[in-house]
Write a protein that holds these residues in place. Structure first.
Motif, mmCIF file in Angstrom:
data_model
loop_
_atom_site.group_PDB
_atom_site.id
_atom_site.type_symbol
_atom_site.label_atom_id
_atom_site.label_comp_id
_atom_site.label_asym_id
_atom_site.label_seq_id
_atom_site.Cartn_x
_atom_site.Cartn_y
_atom_site.Cartn_z
ATOM 1 N N VAL A 135 3.148 -4.528 -14.173
ATOM 2 C CA VAL A 135 2.996 -4.293 -12.740
ATOM 3 C C VAL A 135 4.375 -4.481 -12.109
ATOM 4 O O VAL A 135 4.944 -5.573 -12.141
ATOM 5 C CB VAL A 135 1.978 -5.264 -12.114
ATOM 6 N N THR A 136 4.935 -3.407 -11.565
ATOM 7 C CA THR A 136 6.301 -3.445 -11.038
ATOM 8 C C THR A 136 6.352 -3.633 -9.532
ATOM 9 O O THR A 136 7.365 -4.084 -9.002
ATOM 10 C CB THR A 136 7.037 -2.155 -11.406
ATOM 11 N N SER A 137 5.291 -3.265 -8.831
ATOM 12 C CA SER A 137 5.255 -3.437 -7.383
ATOM 13 C C SER A 137 3.802 -3.380 -6.927
ATOM 14 O O SER A 137 2.896 -3.191 -7.733
ATOM 15 C CB SER A 137 6.089 -2.359 -6.677
ATOM 16 N N ALA A 138 3.622 -3.563 -5.626
ATOM 17 C CA ALA A 138 2.269 -3.526 -5.064
ATOM 18 C C ALA A 138 2.265 -2.595 -3.855
ATOM 19 O O ALA A 138 3.248 -2.512 -3.117
ATOM 20 C CB ALA A 138 1.814 -4.926 -4.656
ATOM 21 N N VAL A 139 1.157 -1.878 -3.673
ATOM 22 C CA VAL A 139 0.988 -0.986 -2.532
ATOM 23 C C VAL A 139 -0.052 -1.589 -1.598
ATOM 24 O O VAL A 139 -1.147 -1.964 -2.031
ATOM 25 C CB VAL A 139 0.560 0.420 -2.978
ATOM 26 N N LEU A 140 0.314 -1.681 -0.314
ATOM 27 C CA LEU A 140 -0.591 -2.204 0.712
ATOM 28 C C LEU A 140 -1.030 -1.049 1.601
ATOM 29 O O LEU A 140 -0.191 -0.338 2.168
ATOM 30 C CB LEU A 140 0.109 -3.245 1.587
ATOM 31 N N VAL A 141 -2.335 -0.829 1.698
ATOM 32 C CA VAL A 141 -2.882 0.159 2.620
ATOM 33 C C VAL A 141 -3.587 -0.622 3.722
ATOM 34 O O VAL A 141 -4.588 -1.292 3.477
ATOM 35 C CB VAL A 141 -3.856 1.117 1.916
ATOM 36 N N SER A 142 -3.025 -0.562 4.938
ATOM 37 C CA SER A 142 -3.524 -1.387 6.040
ATOM 38 C C SER A 142 -3.938 -0.506 7.205
ATOM 39 O O SER A 142 -3.201 0.421 7.581
ATOM 40 C CB SER A 142 -2.440 -2.368 6.513
#
Length: 597
Positions: free
Chosen positions: A375-382
């Motif tokens: 896991v290299t990054s995280a995506v936030l859908v807000s």
């Protein structure tokens, strides 16, 4: 013969010149002495044999090159040290004809090693013309032959490598003319390429970059890589990545090597990826939600659109903790830990501020971005849920203002929302706090659940406000409940009902008691009224006095008779006065004694 072995080549020395020797012979002796010195110090190997090939003389260089001593050579046939039958046979055939022989011949050393010599063998004749000896001059070319063999092996290796390489390898001159090529290009014969210019096959838009690359190679000796389209004989197009490097002789660049790799599939994949990225970028940038990419520490690396009038770059480099409410920091840390360490998808609701400092409520879905298994990054859908949260708070405030239950249920009786005004409400006793997603069948008796389900369906079917009341068997016991239902269509089209349930048990009990009181009063009204009138009491005062005797409070009497508590209090004071009593208790006692109540 013995003297010649010791002193020099046989037949070449005339002995020591003395003063009696004629002048001509003296000069000849001097020449031979000088010749002997030359042979002794020559870097070439000198071998003299008799007419049969038996060695009679070797110079000092012989031992250095062959490894044999002079004693081991002289008196032995020359073929005893040679291990080259073909060369021996060719040499003797020529020598037997009285002709000199030149060629390569291999010799074997005593240690088993070999050396190769470039030999020149000449016959020596007597004054009568008879061959008396042979003189051989051998130059050691072992190192040269080893180098040639190594070069041949290396050349064969590189030729095989070049010819089997998946890439096209070309040698071009300064003008780009193709001089050599390892194999023909796609559907083009090799003879249609050699001697032609690379610019004949390159697309027009690639010419300038190719010229610049060749200029850098020939003038500066630099390596360059150029990508461009190649046009086939039928107009078909291929993409090639061309690595161009110099071929040097000394410090001079004499040619350029072009390694052309077909990258058509990669370029087509890149074009598909570019179009796909453009599609998804447009989708992401036009999304109503904020889409944010963060690292393990919550540092923002990208934002899909403007934040409250600011450009996305305003947030890049900052952390989500700078925008989240302080009370939500731990929730965010837990969410990022679950995403990066376990690859989980997490949903949270929290408060966060915009760039202008306005605090809003956000529903966030946080998911992992993987490269392989990492896991290299995280995506936030807000998305902004402030209005929904405020509506919930208003609804909750309304619900807590009265001891009611407000619920949103679908047609099958499944809770979508559930709000309780007070935990002490009889309607909420025995129920779980969280009922979302649960059905009424789980905690209501069958008959009660079916009554509620019919009420819901009637409300949905009529699409109008419905009202009903009934006695329910609840966990807290039997309670009278009045329900008001309003139809509701959710965002996804689901039909539901908002039900406001009010506990009216006390009212129903008062109504029943009032009805009973009225019935009792009607039965005894005339007699009591006559006795009450003797005390000066009115019908309303007799009714209030009767309720007081039953232990009802002013509030309860007011509710039963539809009066205010102030009016009830006035009636009670009048009764005490008319009954000439000190208080209500004494007034009730006299009324019972006199048969007024």
């Amino acid at each position: 013969m013995e003297t010649q072995k010791a002193d020099g080549p046989p037949g070449l020395l005339l002995g020591n010149a003395d003063s009696q020797m004629p002048a001509g012979l003296s000069r000849l002796a001097a020449v031979f002495e000088n010749l002997h010195a030359v042979l002794e110090h020559s870097l070439a190997v000198v071998i003299v044999t008799d007419a049969n090939g038996v060695i009679e003389y070797v110079n000092p260089r012989f031992a250095e090159v062959t490894g044999y001593t002079t004693a081991e050579a002289i008196g032995h046939h020359v073929t005893t040290i040679s291990r080259d039958p073909a060369a021996d046979e060719a040499a003797w055939l020529a020598l037997d004809r009285g002709e000199p022989w030149r060629g390569e011949i291999r010799y074997e050393r005593p240690d088993g090693g070999q050396y190769c010599a470039l030999a020149s063998i000449h016959p020596l004749r007597s004054s009568s013309g008879e061959i008396t000896r042979y003189i051989g001059i051998h130059v050691d070319i072992s190192e040269q032959k080893s180098t040639e063999a190594a070069l041949q092996k290396r050349e064969a290796y590189w030729r095989a490598l070049v010819e089997s390489a998946p890439d096209h390898i070309l040698v071009v001159d300064r003008e780009g003319t193709i001089q050599r090529m390892n194999r023909p290009p796609e559907v083009t014969p090799l003879d249609a390429v050699i001697g032609h210019s690379i610019f004949e096959f390159a697309a027009e838009e690639s010419h300038e970059s190719l010229r610049e690359a060749l200029r850098a190679v020939f003038e500066c000796g630099e390596n360059r890589t150029v990508e461009g389209r190649t046009i086939g004989p039928s107009g078909e197009s291929y993409w090639h990545s061309n690595a161009i490097g110099p071929v040097r002789i000394g410090d001079r660049v004499v040619a350029a090597v072009v390694v052309a790799r077909n990258v058509t599939e990669r370029k087509e994949a890149e074009e598909r990826l570019r179009k796909s990225e453009a599609h998804w970028r447009a989708l992401v940038e036009s999304a109503p939600s904020f889409i944010v990419t963060v690292d393990r520490e919550g540092v923002i690396s990208s934002v899909n659109r403007e934040i409250d009038g600011g450009v996305p770059e305003d947030a890049v480099g900052h952390t989500i903790f700078e925008f989240a409410a302080e009370g939500a920091h731990e929730t965010w840390r837990d969410a990022l830990r679950d995403v990066f360490e376990h690859g989980e998808r997490v949903q949270i609701e929290n408060q966060a501020s915009l760039t202008n400092g306005t605090m809003r409520w956000w529903a966030c879905t946080v998911g992992p971005v993987r490269e392989g298994d990492a896991v290299t990054s995280a995506v936030l859908v807000s998305h902004d849920i402030t209005e929904r949260r405020e509506a919930e708070e208003r609804l909750r405030a309304v619900a807590t203002a009265v001891p009611d239950v407000i619920a949103v249920l679908d047609a099958e009786g499944t809770f979508i929302e559930f709000l309780v005004g007070s935990s002490n409400s009889p309607l909420a006793i025995g129920l779980q706090t969280e009922l979302r997603g649960r059905n009424i069948d789980e905690f209501l008796p069958v008959k009660t659940a079916e009554w509620v389900r019919r009420f819901i369906r009637r409300t949905i079917r009529s699409n109008e406000l419905q009202e009903a009341e009934d006695l329910f068997d609840l966990p807290a016991g039997k309670r009278w409940v009045m329900g008001r239902g309003a139809p509701l269509t959710l965002g996804d089209g689901t039909k539901a009902v908002v039900i406001h349930a009010l506990d009216v048990t006390e009212r129903k009990e008062m109504e029943q008691e009032l009805q009973k009181l009225r019935e009792d009063l009607e039965a005894q009204a005339q007699a009591r009224l006559e006795r009450g009138e003797a005390q000066g009491l009115t019908f309303r005062e007799i009714t209030v006095l009767s309720l007081i005797s039953r232990g009802k409070s002013d509030k309860e009497i007011a509710a039963l008779l539809g009066l205010s508590r102030f009016t009830v209090s006035k009636h009670a004071a009048s009764i005490v006065k008319k009954m000439r009593a000190a208080n209500r208790t004494e007034a009730v006692g006299r009324a019972v004694r006199d048969g007024v109540i």
